[in-house]
Design an enzyme around this catalytic site. Sequence first.
Site: not given
Length: 305
Positions: A86, A190
């Site tokens: 991430s 996400h």
Amino acid sequence: MLVLVAPGQGAQTPGFLTPWLELPGAADRIAAWSDAIGLDLVHYGTKADADEIRDTAVAQPLLVAAGLLSASALGDVAPGAVAGHSVGEITAAVFAGVLDDVAALGFVRTRGLAMADAAAITKTGMSALLGGDPEVTVPHLESLGLTPANVNGAGQIVAAGTMEQLAALEADKPEGVRRVVALQVAGAFHTLHMAPAVDRLAEAAKALTVSDPKLPYVSNRDGAVVSSGDEVVERLVGQVANPVRWDRCMETFKERGVTALIEVCPGGTLTGLAKRALPGVQTLALKTPDDLDAARTLVAEHSAA
């Protein structure tokens, strides 16, 4: 082959930066970064409580700063690959020479603010599912309207969606899943819930000075090794609204012959996954400066090899 990796949001804990600021020059460096991005990283890394550093706009630059600071304390490192989970991909982009540290911190500050604004539109969250078969788990999540936002490998998938959808998951776990654990994050990262942040990041990316990676850069979009700096940045922009495939990153590490993995501060999450998914690979997490000597030894062994 040594891999250097950087963790994502959720790895931060209150006060975790405190011992790192005792290293020579560290406090001055963090203070300069704080001035550059308009955020008091020293306060948030040493005195802020868990709720304060849970704020997406704070957590993300704090994690990148900590990762860069701890990696620089290792000295000269030339890993066989770099990657990040991430927001850790921005840290890895600095390791690879795609971005400089100040540019990366400015970019991640924009990322954190944009994602915090996107998260405020609808109350959303994320939960980790432990155990189960992805071929069973993923369709089950999708049937509940949830997104498999992090496919981490080693028997772990993170689901993201609205709080109502996550509550439905608690009541109806996929077959084989042992536990569902709510994560201390402030939104459904996400996923399409983060789509409003993409345009803001794309605009911010236009101002970046970008270089091609000097080290193999493994993208968490699909585990591919990306050789173009422009493509790295394009992937950094898009990944906020698309799933993280850390399982594929670990597959790439294995294919490239990984023998050791070091996770920068605040390490622990990715080394834990590697221990389960990459048996026989040496792992080391930089939690405090006390871990530096062992990490330097590991680096020296692999440099000699």
